[in-house]
Design a protein around this motif. Structure first.
Motif, short mmCIF file in Angstrom:
data_model
loop_
_atom_site.label_atom_id
_atom_site.label_comp_id
_atom_site.label_asym_id
_atom_site.label_seq_id
_atom_site.Cartn_x
_atom_site.Cartn_y
_atom_site.Cartn_z
N UNK A 174 5.70 8.87 29.08
CA UNK A 174 4.86 8.97 27.91
C UNK A 174 5.18 10.54 27.23
N UNK A 175 5.31 10.45 25.98
CA UNK A 175 5.35 11.74 25.41
C UNK A 175 4.13 12.23 24.78
N UNK A 176 4.02 13.60 25.15
CA UNK A 176 2.67 14.23 24.59
C UNK A 176 3.07 15.64 24.16
N UNK A 177 3.27 16.07 22.82
CA UNK A 177 3.68 17.27 22.73
C UNK A 177 2.79 18.48 23.15
N UNK A 178 3.33 19.51 23.38
CA UNK A 178 2.88 20.81 23.88
C UNK A 178 1.85 21.27 22.92
N UNK A 179 1.84 21.03 21.52
CA UNK A 179 1.02 21.39 20.52
C UNK A 179 0.73 20.17 19.84
N UNK A 180 -0.75 19.62 19.63
CA UNK A 180 -1.07 18.45 19.36
C UNK A 180 -0.39 18.23 17.88
#
Ligand SMILES: [Zn+2]
Length: 466
Positions: free
Chosen positions: A15-21
């Motif tokens: 799953x991809x979650x960026x470091x900065x929303x």
């Protein structure tokens, strides 16, 4: 469902979650500019353009950096062969590639750093590594990265340092503490571009530029690092070693690698001499064909290029374009309209599900083809008006996320004029013979091709849209 991306580092789809929303930082390795770019370069550019377009369509703000390696042995050698200045040679191929990217409908990157404009940042980076004893100034004047100082060296390519060290291909080098150590800075040789540094005149090694540019243009930690899978070792392995040794943090969250373009079973490359340049390709085919070639398979798999695949891709594009022809009917309700409305309504979710699954563009194209089928069926059933327009708008919207332009081939007025005049003459004869159905067919088919006929007492004139 949320976006999941295959990560070369973990060999898993995660799953991809960026470091900065809501923000994505993406660094993609660009070409060494010493000759005409070939369609393998186009493939990589298109792959990461689709990644970017999809992320943006999903609501992210993407900061996309691609470098140009404009200082390199190959450039210097080529320039010497041609009696040209290496920087001038690199500049001309850089500008040519930027122009080709525009023709290929690749969105401009946020930044295009080059080695020659990043020298201060590269020197600063190397100084940082020396201060941490992760690099050393050797007796021959070069500066090397100390592979032994990096405990997890080899983690991306899954190579064991001991195996590499015993490998026959690595020749011992007196100047290096360890044969695996690689150059960060090369001392100047006569006739080569060189810059002043704490280690004397010289120029950067290849790998350090991407670590320095990524840090300078993005951050210590980034979301996505991309490139061709031929860059996994040593280039990306060395980038990880450099950046993580300096920052003490994980460099990129996700390492994405595209497969290689293959011609007659071999990787397309300068050294094999089996090249089709982007200019050659675009002189015969549209940018949409290049994109459909790439989109039809998995970006991670090799892309086989031959006449059969090309012909198949041309048919696919024609099929998509067929849905963009105008409707003649006016029906806006009934079972066919209901079916069309349903497919138009669910297409975005289906498209998203496909792309969320590691950018499965082949499945996303299948959603487009479902739309094409429904639109064409609706036209044949006499559907027109708003429901028909909505179907075409949806097709264009999703195609644009993949970077497809879907422009009608611009048959220039001069090319088509004699044939149009001939059809008008033929239609006049049909009208004289009271063959109304046939004469209307000619008019309608021309209209589908964006040629509008205007009858007047003085005869028939024609105009084209655009
Ligand atoms: Zn790179």
């Amino acid at each position: 469902m949320a976006l999941a991306i295959y990560n070369t580092l973990t060999r898993q789809t995660e799953p991809f979650t960026p470091l900065v929303a809501d923000h994505v930082s993406m660094y993609v390795c660009g070409p060494t500019v010493y000759s005409d770019a070939h369609i393998g370069h186009a493939m990589s550019a298109v792959v990461f353009d689709v990644v970017r377009r999809y992320l943006e369509w999903s609501g992210y703000t993407v900061r996309h950096v691609m470098n140009f390696t404009d200082v390199d042995d190959k450039i210097i050698r080529r320039a010497n062969e041609q009696g040209r200045d290496p920087m001038e040679l690199a500049e001309s191929y850089t500008l040519a590639f930027l122009d080709q990217l525009g023709q290929l409908n690749v969105l401009p990157a946020t930044a295009y750093p080059r080695v020659s404009t990043t020298i201060p940042q590269i020197i600063q980076f190397i100084e940082g590594l020396i201060a941490k004893d992760a690099a050393y100034h050797a007796s021959n004047g070069d500066v090397y990265f100390r592979v032994r100082a990096d405990e997890d060296y080899g983690k991306l390519s899954r190579r064991a340092v001991d195996d590499m060290r015993s490998g026959a291909r690595i020749a011992p080098d007196e100047a290096k503490d360890d044969p695996l150590d690689f150059a960060l800075w090369k001392s100047a040789k006569p006739g080569e571009p060189a810059w002043e540094s704490p280690w004397g005149q010289g120029r950067p090694g290849w790998h350090i530029e991407c670590s320095a540019m990524s840090l300078h243009e993005l951050a210590e930690q980034i979301d996505i690092h991309g490139g061709g899978n031929d860059l996994i070792f040593p280039h990306h392995e060395n980038e990880i070693a450099q950046t993580e040794s300096l920052t003490g943090k994980n460099f990129a969250q996700v390492w994405m690698h595209n497969g290689m373009l293959q011609l007659a079973g071999e990787k397309m490359s300068k050294s094999l001499g089996n090249l089709i340049t982007i200019d050659q390709f675009l002189s015969e085919h549209s940018a949409d064909i290049m994109r459909l070639l790439v989109l039809s398979g998995s970006y991670r798999a090799p892309l086989v290029y031959n006449d059969e695949v090309l012909a198949d891709t041309q048919r696919k594009l024609e099929r998509i374009m067929s849905a963009l022809k105008p409707a003649h009917g006016t029906a806006t309700n009934g079972p066919v309209v209901e079916t069309l409305n349903a497919i138009v309504a669910k297409a975005p979710a289906d498209f998203r599900a496909a792309m969320d699954s590691d950018f499965n563009s082949a499945a996303a194209l299948a959603v487009l083809f479902d739309l094409v089928r429904s639109i064409n069926a609706a036209r044949d059933a006499g559907v027109g008006g708003e429901p028909f327009a909505a179907g075409q708008a949806r097709l264009r919207e999703l195609a644009a996320v993949l970077g497809l332009r879907l422009e009608a081939p611009s048959a220039s007025k001069t090319d088509a004029a004699p044939f149009i005049e001939l059809l008008i003459e033929l239609r006049a004869e049909l009208r004289k013979a009271k063959q109304w159905a046939l004469s209307d067919l000619v008019r309608n088919r021309l209209s589908e091709l964006d040629v509008q006929l205007e009858d007047s007492p003085n005869g028939t004139t024609w105009t084209t849209k655009g």
